[in-house]
Scaffold this motif. Structure first.
Motif, PDB file in Angstrom:
ATOM      1  N   ALA A  64      30.374  51.058  48.645  1.00 19.96           N
ATOM      2  CA  ALA A  64      31.011  51.414  47.387  1.00 19.96           C
ATOM      3  C   ALA A  64      31.985  50.338  46.915  1.00 19.96           C
ATOM      4  CB  ALA A  64      31.723  52.743  47.526  1.00 19.96           C
TER       5      ALA A  64
ATOM      6  N   MET B 220      32.472  47.238  38.751  1.00 20.48           N
ATOM      7  CA  MET B 220      33.193  48.058  37.779  1.00 20.48           C
ATOM      8  C   MET B 220      34.379  47.298  37.197  1.00 20.48           C
ATOM      9  SD  MET B 220      33.637  51.133  36.363  1.00 20.48           S
ATOM     10  CE  MET B 220      33.633  52.757  37.079  1.00 20.48           C
TER      11      MET B 220
ATOM     12  N   ILE C 191      35.181  46.200  33.296  1.00 23.89           N
ATOM     13  CA  ILE C 191      36.367  46.568  32.511  1.00 23.89           C
ATOM     14  C   ILE C 191      37.114  45.324  32.024  1.00 23.89           C
ATOM     15  CG2 ILE C 191      38.645  47.652  32.607  1.00 23.89           C
ATOM     16  CD1 ILE C 191      37.521  49.834  34.268  1.00 23.89           C
TER      17      ILE C 191
ATOM     18  N   TYR D  76      38.786  38.618  34.521  1.00 23.76           N
ATOM     19  CA  TYR D  76      39.586  38.580  35.742  1.00 23.76           C
ATOM     20  C   TYR D  76      38.928  37.743  36.835  1.00 23.76           C
ATOM     21  CZ  TYR D  76      42.375  39.985  39.724  1.00 23.76           C
ATOM     22  OH  TYR D  76      43.199  39.963  40.822  1.00 23.76           O
TER      23      TYR D  76
ATOM     24  N   TRP E 154      42.177  35.978  42.847  1.00 23.45           N
ATOM     25  CA  TRP E 154      43.054  34.811  43.006  1.00 23.45           C
ATOM     26  C   TRP E 154      43.258  34.455  44.480  1.00 23.45           C
ATOM     27  CZ3 TRP E 154      47.793  35.913  45.442  1.00 23.45           C
ATOM     28  CH2 TRP E 154      48.048  37.268  45.623  1.00 23.45           C
TER      29      TRP E 154
ATOM     30  N   ALA F 229      33.714  53.545  45.713  1.00 22.71           N
ATOM     31  CA  ALA F 229      34.939  54.041  46.380  1.00 22.71           C
ATOM     32  C   ALA F 229      35.112  53.368  47.716  1.00 22.71           C
ATOM     33  CB  ALA F 229      34.888  55.535  46.596  1.00 22.71           C
TER      34      ALA F 229
ATOM     35  N   HIS G 248      38.095  50.567  50.108  1.00 23.55           N
ATOM     36  CA  HIS G 248      39.314  49.772  50.000  1.00 23.55           C
ATOM     37  C   HIS G 248      39.183  48.736  48.888  1.00 23.55           C
ATOM     38  CE1 HIS G 248      40.155  51.813  53.560  1.00 23.55           C
ATOM     39  NE2 HIS G 248      39.408  51.081  54.352  1.00 23.55           N
TER      40      HIS G 248
ATOM     41  N   MET H  57      39.195  45.145  47.428  1.00 28.64           N
ATOM     42  CA  MET H  57      38.794  43.888  48.034  1.00 28.64           C
ATOM     43  C   MET H  57      39.879  42.819  47.893  1.00 28.64           C
ATOM     44  SD  MET H  57      36.456  45.809  46.639  1.00 28.64           S
ATOM     45  CE  MET H  57      36.640  45.191  44.978  1.00 28.64           C
TER      46      MET H  57
ATOM     47  N   PHE I 260      41.501  41.184  44.573  1.00 29.00           N
ATOM     48  CA  PHE I 260      41.083  41.968  43.415  1.00 29.00           C
ATOM     49  C   PHE I 260      42.197  42.785  42.783  1.00 29.00           C
ATOM     50  CE2 PHE I 260      36.748  40.756  43.663  1.00 29.00           C
ATOM     51  CZ  PHE I 260      36.265  41.030  42.390  1.00 29.00           C
ATOM     52  N   LEU I 261      43.440  42.557  43.225  1.00 32.01           N
ATOM     53  CA  LEU I 261      44.571  43.093  42.483  1.00 32.01           C
ATOM     54  C   LEU I 261      45.357  41.895  41.959  1.00 32.01           C
ATOM     55  CD1 LEU I 261      46.252  46.030  44.466  1.00 32.01           C
ATOM     56  CD2 LEU I 261      44.952  46.154  42.354  1.00 32.01           C
ATOM     57  N   PRO I 262      45.772  41.933  40.696  1.00 31.54           N
ATOM     58  CA  PRO I 262      46.648  40.872  40.196  1.00 31.54           C
ATOM     59  C   PRO I 262      47.877  40.788  41.106  1.00 31.54           C
ATOM     60  CG  PRO I 262      45.989  42.359  38.427  1.00 31.54           C
ATOM     61  CD  PRO I 262      45.486  42.957  39.694  1.00 31.54           C
TER      62      PRO I 262
ATOM     63  N   ALA J   8      49.804  43.591  43.593  1.00 28.57           N
ATOM     64  CA  ALA J   8      49.731  43.455  45.044  1.00 28.57           C
ATOM     65  C   ALA J   8      51.136  43.522  45.631  1.00 28.57           C
ATOM     66  CB  ALA J   8      49.052  42.146  45.423  1.00 28.57           C
TER      67      ALA J   8
ATOM     68  N   LEU K 289      43.672  51.009  41.029  1.00 31.36           N
ATOM     69  CA  LEU K 289      42.759  50.147  40.269  1.00 31.36           C
ATOM     70  C   LEU K 289      42.949  50.346  38.770  1.00 31.36           C
ATOM     71  CD1 LEU K 289      39.483  50.340  42.375  1.00 31.36           C
ATOM     72  CD2 LEU K 289      40.918  48.349  41.965  1.00 31.36           C
TER      73      LEU K 289
ATOM     74  N   PHE L  64      43.789  47.589  36.110  1.00 29.23           N
ATOM     75  CA  PHE L  64      42.720  47.298  35.160  1.00 29.23           C
ATOM     76  C   PHE L  64      42.556  48.435  34.157  1.00 29.23           C
ATOM     77  CE2 PHE L  64      41.693  45.113  39.102  1.00 29.23           C
ATOM     78  CZ  PHE L  64      41.564  43.813  38.649  1.00 29.23           C
TER      79      PHE L  64
ATOM     80  N   ASP M 100      41.657  50.501  30.899  1.00 27.85           N
ATOM     81  CA  ASP M 100      40.520  50.404  29.991  1.00 27.85           C
ATOM     82  C   ASP M 100      41.000  49.895  28.620  1.00 27.85           C
ATOM     83  OD1 ASP M 100      37.601  51.215  30.101  1.00 27.85           O
ATOM     84  OD2 ASP M 100      38.225  52.029  28.161  1.00 27.85           O
TER      85      ASP M 100
ATOM     86  N   ALA N  63      40.844  54.630  32.354  1.00 24.88           N
ATOM     87  CA  ALA N  63      40.302  53.874  33.478  1.00 24.88           C
ATOM     88  C   ALA N  63      40.340  54.713  34.754  1.00 24.88           C
ATOM     89  CB  ALA N  63      41.084  52.580  33.678  1.00 24.88           C
TER      90      ALA N  63
ATOM     91  N   LYS O 173      37.613  57.106  34.747  1.00 21.20           N
ATOM     92  CA  LYS O 173      36.374  56.371  34.966  1.00 21.20           C
ATOM     93  C   LYS O 173      36.176  56.122  36.464  1.00 21.20           C
ATOM     94  CE  LYS O 173      34.396  53.023  31.809  1.00 21.20           C
ATOM     95  NZ  LYS O 173      34.781  51.909  30.936  1.00 21.20           N
ATOM     96  N   PHE O 174      37.254  55.596  37.108  1.00 22.80           N
ATOM     97  CA  PHE O 174      37.160  55.309  38.539  1.00 22.80           C
ATOM     98  C   PHE O 174      37.049  56.604  39.352  1.00 22.80           C
ATOM     99  CE2 PHE O 174      39.326  51.163  37.586  1.00 22.80           C
ATOM    100  CZ  PHE O 174      38.331  50.361  38.105  1.00 22.80           C
TER     101      PHE O 174
END
Lengths: 88, 250
Positions: free
Chosen positions: A28, A35, A39, A43, A46, B27, B29, B31, B34-36, B40, B187, B191, B193, B201, B204-205
């Motif tokens: 997942a 996903m 959106i 992005y 980083w 669904a 963790h 990655m 993948f968080l700005p 983070a 998330l 991120f 919408d 968002a 959605k998630f």
């Protein structure tokens, strides 16, 4: 009681394999990546992972090791408790 | 008892199979990368206090009651196993249980923060599953929110006079679900919408993932009850030790 519970648990895991067709049951988190890109397409991740298992086989090995270690410890402890109770 | 249990199970399975028609999903963790970085950092800062309190509780307990070490190992092992199992779900994707509810009931939520973090760190470093930058966020959802939901719900269930086994089941199950609700929220915050914002968002998630996670949450609840049954039968002595701390099964 425990047997019934374990049976239901197994059923819950196995049923999807038969109910849902045409899927590879992808992780997942891979789908989450898609996903996010949908959106906010601009992005860029980083930071990159320090170490990535080279290929699916090694990853499977490491996941198995994790599960095996845990299962071994659980088996040991429950066995220990059981034996201790029997011997008073 | 047997009859009502059977009825309950049948209803669950029916609902479960109905859900099998839903679309495919996500669904797990968050990655690496993948968080700005701002987010983070926020989650790291929110998570750290829980971790340090947990660490202190743990060292204190180990000093006062070294006999509890085996149970601690058991709780850790349980989380290790469950979070290594990627289980197929009705939505056609896989996700994994968390195993944090069990330890939270044994030792209280703070200590479970430490254990959960250890598991996340293992997966981030060796398996490229989750990540170091996102460890704060992932630990906050799996090792803080999950255990606290389990613990709170268990206390509530007991107050309402719900049977012990059912309480354990509900606590473990909701800990699992809450973890992934939190992940969706994290998330969605990072991120939002374009048209419907953070809330859109989040829906959605969350709306999709809840379905993936539901059967896994039930599985986790069942397995937790099985292990708890074993403990209850074979190691009353250790459970009584913890009971003194007011954490478990008074």
């Amino acid at each position: 009681m425990n047997r019934l519970l374990l049976f239901i648990a197994a059923l819950l895991i196995v049923l999807p394999l038969f109910i849902v067709k045409n899927t590879e049951f992808a992780g997942a988190d891979t789908l989450a990546e898609k996903m996010i890109q949908q959106i906010s397409p601009q992005y860029e991740p980083w930071f990159d992972v320090l170490f990535e298992p080279p290929g699916g086989e090694v990853e499977t090995l490491l996941f198995s090791v994790q599960a095996a270690l845990g299962a071994g410890v659980i088996g040991y402890i429950i066995g220990l408790y059981k034996g201790r109770k029997r011997n008073g | 008892m047997k009859k009502s249990l059977f009825l309950f199970v049948s209803v669950c399975l029916t609902v479960y199979i109905l859900f099998a028609l839903s679309p495919s999903v996500y669904a797990m963790h968050i990655m690496e990368g993948f968080l700005p970085w701002q987010w983070a950092l926020v989650w790291w800062l929110l998570f750290l206090p829980f971790f340090f309190i947990g660490l202190r509780t743990m060292t204190r307990l180990m000093k006062q009651k070294p006999e509890a070490k085996l149970l601690l190992a058991l709780a850790t092992a349980f989380t290790f196993v469950l979070s290594a199992l990627k289980i197929p779900s009705v939505t056609g994707s896989s996700s994994h249980p968390t195993g944090t509810g069990f330890g939270a009931l044994l030792f209280g939520p703070f200590m479970m923060t430490v254990i959960g973090t250890a598991v996340l760190l293992f997966q981030a470093l060796l398996l490229a599953h989750g990540g170091l930058t996102t460890l704060g966020a992932n630990a906050f959802s799996m090792a803080v929110v999950g255990p606290f939901v389990a613990y709170g719900l268990f206390v509530l269930c007991k107050k309402c006079g719900i049977s012990l086994r059912m309480s354990v089941f509900l606590a473990a199950m909701m800990a699992n679900l809450a973890t992934y609700v939190m992940t969706s929220f994290q998330l969605a915050l990072a991120f939002p919408d374009v048209t419907s914002g953070v809330w859109g968002a989040f829906l959605k998630f969350a709306s999709i993932f809840a379905v993936t996670q539901l059967p896994l949450a039930i599985t986790e609840g069942l397995l937790t009850v099985v292990v708890w049954n074993f403990l209850h039968t074979y190691s009353k002595r250790e459970l009584d030790l913890l009971e003194e701390r007011g954490v478990f099964f008074k």
